[in-house]
Every structure is written in structure tokens, then in C-alpha cells.
Design a protein around this motif. Structure first.
Motif, mmCIF file in Angstrom:
data_model
loop_
_atom_site.group_PDB
_atom_site.id
_atom_site.type_symbol
_atom_site.label_atom_id
_atom_site.label_comp_id
_atom_site.label_asym_id
_atom_site.label_seq_id
_atom_site.Cartn_x
_atom_site.Cartn_y
_atom_site.Cartn_z
ATOM 1 N N HIS A 183 0.825 -1.212 0.000
ATOM 2 C CA HIS A 183 0.000 0.000 0.000
ATOM 3 C C HIS A 183 0.856 1.257 0.000
ATOM 4 O O HIS A 183 0.510 2.246 -0.649
ATOM 5 N N ASP A 184 1.949 1.229 0.721
ATOM 6 C CA ASP A 184 2.849 2.380 0.797
ATOM 7 C C ASP A 184 4.283 1.875 0.697
ATOM 8 O O ASP A 184 4.897 1.520 1.717
ATOM 9 N N GLU A 204 -8.329 1.380 8.854
ATOM 10 C CA GLU A 204 -9.061 2.635 8.745
ATOM 11 C C GLU A 204 -8.717 3.366 7.447
ATOM 12 O O GLU A 204 -9.599 3.949 6.795
ATOM 13 N N THR A 205 -7.431 3.311 7.080
ATOM 14 C CA THR A 205 -7.031 3.967 5.830
ATOM 15 C C THR A 205 -7.700 3.327 4.618
ATOM 16 O O THR A 205 -8.200 4.021 3.715
ATOM 17 N N LEU A 206 -7.743 2.000 4.612
ATOM 18 C CA LEU A 206 -8.374 1.304 3.494
ATOM 19 C C LEU A 206 -9.876 1.574 3.441
ATOM 20 O O LEU A 206 -10.450 1.751 2.354
ATOM 21 N N SER A 208 -11.334 4.285 4.551
ATOM 22 C CA SER A 208 -11.489 5.661 4.082
ATOM 23 C C SER A 208 -11.299 5.752 2.563
ATOM 24 O O SER A 208 -12.071 6.422 1.872
ATOM 25 N N GLU A 209 -10.291 5.067 2.046
ATOM 26 C CA GLU A 209 -10.073 5.089 0.604
ATOM 27 C C GLU A 209 -11.214 4.409 -0.143
ATOM 28 O O GLU A 209 -11.610 4.855 -1.234
ATOM 29 N N LYS A 210 -11.753 3.365 0.446
ATOM 30 C CA LYS A 210 -12.888 2.692 -0.189
ATOM 31 C C LYS A 210 -14.091 3.620 -0.243
ATOM 32 O O LYS A 210 -14.804 3.685 -1.255
ATOM 33 N N GLN A 211 -14.335 4.350 0.859
ATOM 34 C CA GLN A 211 -15.449 5.301 0.874
ATOM 35 C C GLN A 211 -15.235 6.398 -0.161
ATOM 36 O O GLN A 211 -16.180 6.813 -0.836
ATOM 37 N N GLN A 212 -13.997 6.872 -0.266
ATOM 38 C CA GLN A 212 -13.709 7.887 -1.280
ATOM 39 C C GLN A 212 -13.968 7.352 -2.690
ATOM 40 O O GLN A 212 -14.508 8.060 -3.549
ATOM 41 N N CYS A 213 -13.572 6.100 -2.901
ATOM 42 C CA CYS A 213 -13.833 5.489 -4.218
ATOM 43 C C CYS A 213 -15.331 5.377 -4.482
ATOM 44 O O CYS A 213 -15.802 5.629 -5.597
ATOM 45 N N SER A 216 -16.623 8.799 -5.242
ATOM 46 C CA SER A 216 -16.219 9.168 -6.600
ATOM 47 C C SER A 216 -17.040 8.416 -7.634
ATOM 48 O O SER A 216 -17.457 8.983 -8.657
#
Length: 363
Positions: A183-184, A204-206, A208-213, A216
Motif C-alpha cells: 500500500h505504501d 481505517e485507511t483502506l 477511508s479510501e474505499k469510501q472515497q472510491c 467518486s
């Protein structure tokens, strides 16, 4: 019922359009459609109070949310057992690789053999229980008691289970660090303590990124809906423009086409007459350059002589015709006269042709 009974001209219409686009996506209605059908618009507004944003009724949406909650719970349970199963299989796989390359200690061999034995007996026991539930004959005539006899000793099992926890934790920690570095990639060179601290925040990061996706993707769907509406509107505008252009062509261009054709025909006719006159002028110019005054005078004299000769021949032919009429009843003598008349006629025609040719040359 007027449209003002269910919405104001401003916010109410915007709210109703949002309801049609989000909660009732098949209703692809514009503001004009809603204003022309106030009763239907009021029905849609009332219906939106009983459905969620996906278009389901509130009762079905609640049941669907509960069903998805149960599915996620079962999925989490299954994933835990599946992960544990795969980690144990990987431990056994690594053991078979190491046993060929390096010498293992007796404790390692005992741990892996006990683990493999316990896992195999458990799988076979579950398979027998599955066959019994389906009322199938036992596999190879085995019973559950026969398989339990193959279980490792209880003290070996307790010792293996205590070590298995540490092995599984170590294996899972490696996988978490691998996922974190994937991931990083910049964290690949960090210390394990720092990686372990960031692993706790990875979930939590994943999320959050899933929610952003998802956000979008939802925005992209909305943009696609707007794009389809604008495309439909543009298509209608283009069709109207084409209709207007066709109408302009029919009313203006085709109306003046007959007049334009008439003018063109007159122009071509005048141009053709001018070309004929020009050709005649060129012909006369060639004749004037070819025949001088002296030549024309000589040709006139020749023509006069030929005309006199023709007159004489015609007189002779008339006399011969009278003679033929007189001697028509004669036999061979008449044939001779006919031949003589024919010769005179041919001579007359020859002189007449010469006179015509001379007149053409003179003109």
C-alpha cells in the motif's frame, strides 16, 4: 390541481427533480414535464417519502440492511476460518520446503507432524459427518471412532496448539507488513515497531479510501446521468436545427431555383447565338481571304456560261421529250431515242452539279 399545491417554482421543483434522478432513476423527467403533469408530480413527491435513495420501500430497505448485516457477519466468520486454514497450509508447505533444504530440529518436526495429523483427522471427520447428514454410506467403511484413534496424544496437541498461536501470529504479521508495504512502498525500510504501529491504522485507511472510491463512483454516475440528459437535449436541438435548415432550403433556395434556371437558360442561349455568329464571321473571313475580286468575277462568268449551257440542254431535253412522246409507239427506234435522251439528261445533270458547286465556292 395547480403545480403550486405541491411545490414552489424554485426549491420545490429542484427537490422534485432530485427525487426523480436519485430515488426514482427510471423517471427521466425535466422541469417542463413536471409542470405539464402536476398530479403525477405530486404522486412522485408522495411516493418519495416511502422509498429510500435506492428506490426500495422503507420496509424492504430495512430487511435488506439486516440481511446484509447477517451476510457480513457470516462473511467475517468464514474469512477468519479461511485465513487460519490458509496460514496453516502455508506453514505445512514451508515445512516441506525446509525439510528438503535444511535440517530441522526434532521439535520442529514434531510440531509440523502433529499439526498435519490433527488437521487431516479433523478434515476426514468433517467429511464423514457430511456423508452421514446426506445419508450416504460411510467412506471406505470408516467410522468416526476409527478416525479418533489416529489423533495425536493430548499433551502433544496442547503443546502444538500453544506454539501454533505464535506461528500463526508471526505469519499474519508478515502478511500485514507485506500488505502495508504494498500500500505504501516507502515504508519498506522502516523498523518493525513503526510498521506495527501503522498496521493498526491500515484498516481505517483502506476503509477511508474505499469510501472515497464509492463517493467518486457515485459522483461519476451522477455525472453520467447529467451527461446523458445533456446529450439528449443536444440531440433534440440538433434535430430542430436540421429541421429549420431544411425548411430554409425549401422556402428560399427551391423558390428561386426556377428563376435562376430561366436566367441560366437565357444566358446559354445568348452565348450559343454569339458562338454561331462568331463561327459565321470566321467562315466569311476565310472566304474573303481566299477569293479575291478577280476570282469572283471569273467565277461569275463561268457560272453564266454554265447556266446558258444548262438552258440549252434543257431545251434539247424538252425537244427530245416531245420526240419521245411522238415516237412512243415505235420499237427499236424508240429504244435508240431513249438512250439518246438518257445521255442528254446525264449531261444536263452534270452541268447543273458543276454550277451548284461553283455557287457554293462563290458564296
Amino acid at each position: 390541481m395547480a403545480s403550486g399545491d405541491f411545490c414552489s417554482p424554485g426549491e420545490g421543483m429542484d427537490t422534485l427533480q432530485k427525487v426523480c434522478s436519485k430515488q426514482l432513476p427510471p423517471c427521466n423527467l425535466n422541469e417542463e414535464d413536471l409542470l405539464q403533469n402536476p398530479h403525477f408530480s405530486k404522486l412522485l413527491l408522495s411516493l418519495s417519502q416511502h422509498v429510500d435513495k435506492s428506490g426500495l420501500s422503507l420496509f424492504l430497505a430495512k430487511e435488506l440492511a439486516q440481511a446484509w448485516k447477517e451476510v457480513r457477519l457470516y462473511k467475517t466468520t468464514w474469512l477468519r476460518s479461511e485465513i487460519l486454514q490458509r496460514v496453516i497450509q502455508e506453514l505445512l508447505g514451508d515445512y516441506y520446503v525446509k525439510i528438503q533444504d535444511t535440517d530441522l530440529t526434532s521439535e520442529d518436526k514434531k510440531f509440523h507432524e502433529t499439526l498435519e495429523r490433527r488437521l487431516l483427522v479433523t478434515e476426514l471427520t468433517q467429511l464423514l459427518a457430511h456423508n452421514q447428514e446426506r445419508e450416504m454410506p460411510p467412506l471406505l467403511g470408516l467410522e468416526k471412532v476409527d478416525l479418533l484413534e489416529l489423533m495425536p496424544p493430548s499433551e502433544d496437541f496442547v503443546w502444538m496448539r500453544g506454539r501454533l498461536h505464535l506461528e500463526v501470529e508471526e505469519q499474519l504479521k508478515k502478511k500485514c507488513f507485506t500488505l502495508l508495504c504494498y500500500h505504501d512502498p516507502s515504508l519498506d525500510s522502516d523498523r518493525e515497531a513503526l510498521k506495527a504501529a501503522k498496521v493498526w491504522k491500515l484498516a481505517e485507511t483502506l476503509v477511508s479510501e474505499k469510501q472515497q472510491c464509492q463517493v467518486s463512483r457515485s459522483q461519476q454516475k451522477e455525472q453520467m446521468v447529467l451527461l446523458e440528459k445533456k446529450s439528449a437535449a443536444y440531440s433534440q436541438v440538433l434535430l430542430r436545427c436540421l429541421t429549420l435548415l431544411q425548411r430554409l432550403l425549401q422556402e428560399h433556395r427551391l423558390k428561386t431555383q426556377s428563376e435562376l434556371d430561366h436566367v441560366n437558360s437565357q444566358y446559354l442561349e445568348i452565348k450559343c447565338s454569339a458562338m454561331v455568329l462568331k463561327l459565321r464571321m470566321e467562315e466569311l473571313k476565310i472566304l474573303s481571304d481566299t477569293y479575291t475580286t478577280e476570282k469572283v468575277e471569273v467565277h461569275r462568268l463561268i457560272r453564266d456560261r454554265l447556266e446558258r449551257a444548262i438552258c440549252l440542254q434543257e431545251q434539247d431535253m424538252e425537244k427530245s421529250r416531245q420526240v419521245l412522246n411522238t415516237y412512243e409507239v415505235l420499237g427499236e427506234e424508240f429504244d435508240r431515242l431513249v438512250k439518246e435522251y438518257t445521255q442528254l439528261k446525264q449531261a444536263t445533270e452534270n452541268k447543273r452539279w458543276a454550277l451548284q458547286e461553283f455557287n457554293k465556292a462563290y458564296r
